[in-house]
Design an enzyme around this catalytic site. Structure first.
Site, PDB file in Angstrom:
ATOM      1  N   HIS A   1      -3.390   7.331   2.373  1.00 22.77           N
ATOM      2  CA  HIS A   1      -3.788   6.002   1.908  1.00 22.77           C
ATOM      3  C   HIS A   1      -5.164   5.677   2.472  1.00 22.77           C
ATOM      4  O   HIS A   1      -5.437   5.915   3.658  1.00 22.77           O
ATOM      5  CB  HIS A   1      -2.760   4.963   2.359  1.00 22.77           C
ATOM      6  CG  HIS A   1      -3.197   3.550   2.151  1.00 22.77           C
ATOM      7  ND1 HIS A   1      -3.708   3.101   0.945  1.00 22.77           N
ATOM      8  CD2 HIS A   1      -3.227   2.477   2.997  1.00 22.77           C
ATOM      9  CE1 HIS A   1      -4.023   1.824   1.059  1.00 22.77           C
ATOM     10  NE2 HIS A   1      -3.747   1.427   2.291  1.00 22.77           N
TER      11      HIS A   1
ATOM     12  N   ASN B   1     -10.182  -0.074  -0.035  1.00 22.30           N
ATOM     13  CA  ASN B   1      -8.728   0.018  -0.042  1.00 22.30           C
ATOM     14  C   ASN B   1      -8.214  -0.502  -1.379  1.00 22.30           C
ATOM     15  O   ASN B   1      -8.260  -1.703  -1.647  1.00 22.30           O
ATOM     16  CB  ASN B   1      -8.162  -0.815   1.119  1.00 22.30           C
ATOM     17  CG  ASN B   1      -6.644  -0.757   1.220  1.00 22.30           C
ATOM     18  OD1 ASN B   1      -5.974  -0.257   0.324  1.00 22.30           O
ATOM     19  ND2 ASN B   1      -6.110  -1.293   2.302  1.00 22.30           N
TER      20      ASN B   1
ATOM     21  N   CYS C   1       0.807  -1.223   0.000  1.00 24.22           N
ATOM     22  CA  CYS C   1       0.000   0.000   0.000  1.00 24.22           C
ATOM     23  C   CYS C   1       0.837   1.268   0.000  1.00 24.22           C
ATOM     24  O   CYS C   1       0.337   2.348  -0.311  1.00 24.22           O
ATOM     25  CB  CYS C   1      -0.940   0.007   1.204  1.00 24.22           C
ATOM     26  SG  CYS C   1      -2.126  -1.361   1.208  1.00 24.22           S
TER      27      CYS C   1
END
Length: 326
Positions: free
Chosen positions: A253, A283, A117
């Site tokens: 994020h 996500n 990520c």
């Protein structure tokens, strides 16, 4: 030759056509979960799922074209393509090279970065270095993911969290004296392999299909997230002689709304100065920051001169922060 600064000249995003709500997901996969259970814990309401045969390079190429269009740049300006992904089309060639081919680019170079990520933040740091050292003047930085191919659809603790998508920026090298203080200011990158097993894929992975799936110890990841992210952001601000009051926007994020809100509080930012897409995108790993950035630049929230903080934490553990003046 005068020093170059990397300006974010264009942003772009692409989401697969199919949007799947929490209720639809629960019914589709036969999961013992509900919209309220997911939303209360994560802030997620829906996510996009790639079509059969749609790969990371397909999504990334669409996002890259949007970024180039906003920048008013042709493919002949692209010297390098950096792709952050955990779901490459295949082990090789790199997804960056696949995208290069799909864009019709026959010059320059491209490669992938694997930092989960945090991948987009890592890629920005590398791209900035390439521009500052004169190795490239126009760089596409892309985050693209097809996590739907590497999820255990019987594990409600992970499969409800992720979505597919791609985001991109086109960085243009401009002489520092002409940049007016704009551009990427610095990136601050970290990793600690001691914590690799709390968020990992337990086998091979690729957006054409793979044998591994995401495994996560959610509480352990949460424990590390806010502390490490806040430290990285403070490190970036200190390196540039700036403080919390100088921040115009936080583009984090998009993993979990609770983490995003906690980071806003740490930085003394009201939620309206924090770009949030996790409710609609879930996500999307390395794609989440450039997707959010594209949305906030295109709807006019982020304006020229704004100081933007981008931060992420992911499997590795990896984490980092980038400061940019738009």
């Amino acid at each position: 030759m005068s020093a170059l600064r990397a300006l974010i000249a264009g942003t772009g995003g692409y989401l697969p056509a199919r949007s799947v709500s929490n209720d639809e997901l629960a019914a589709w996969k036969g999961l013992d979960t509900t919209d309220s259970w997911i939303a209360e814990r994560t802030g997620i309401r829906c996510r996009h799922i790639a079509a059969e045969g749609e790969t990371a390079s397909d999504l990334g190429a669409r996002a890259a074209l949007a970024a180039l269009a906003q920048a008013g740049a042709g493919v002949e300006e692209v010297d390098a393509i950096l792709v952050a992904t955990s779901t490459p089309d295949s082990a090789f060639p790199a997804t960056a090279v696949r995208i290069q081919g799909k864009l019709g680019i026959t010059r320059g170079f491209g490669f992938d970065l694997a930092a989960a990520c945090t991948g987009f933040v890592y890629a920005l740091g590398v791209a900035d270095a390439l521009i500052r050292t004169g190795q490239a003047r126009g760089v596409l930085v892309i985050g693209t993911e097809v996590y739907s191919r590497i999820l255990d659809w019987t594990d409600r603790g992970t499969c409800v969290l992720f979505g597919d998508g791609a985001g991109a920026v086109f960085l243009r090298g401009v002489a520092a004296e002409h940049a007016g203080g704009r551009g990427l200011l610095s990136s601050h990158l970290h990793a600690d392999g001691r914590f690799g097993d709390i968020l990992h894929v337990d086998g091979g992975a690729g957006s054409n299909g793979g044998t591994g799936v995401v495994r996560m110890a959610g509480r352990e990841v949460f424990k590390h997230a806010v502390t490490k992210l806040a430290a990285a952001v403070d490190e970036a601000l200190a390196a540039n002689g700036l403080g919390h009051a100088d921040i115009g926007w936080l583009v984090p994020h998009q993993a979990n709304l609770r983490i995003i809100e906690a980071m806003g509080k740490k930085l003394h930012l009201p939620l309206e100065r924090v770009v949030v897409t996790v409710d609609r995108h879930a996500n999307t790993s390395a794609a989440s920051i450039p997707l959010a950035l594209a949305e906030a630049t295109r709807d006019g929230r982020i304006q020229r001169g704004d100081l933007v903080v981008m931060e992420a934490i992911g499997g590795g553990l990896t984490w980092g922060a980038t400061l940019a003046r738009f």
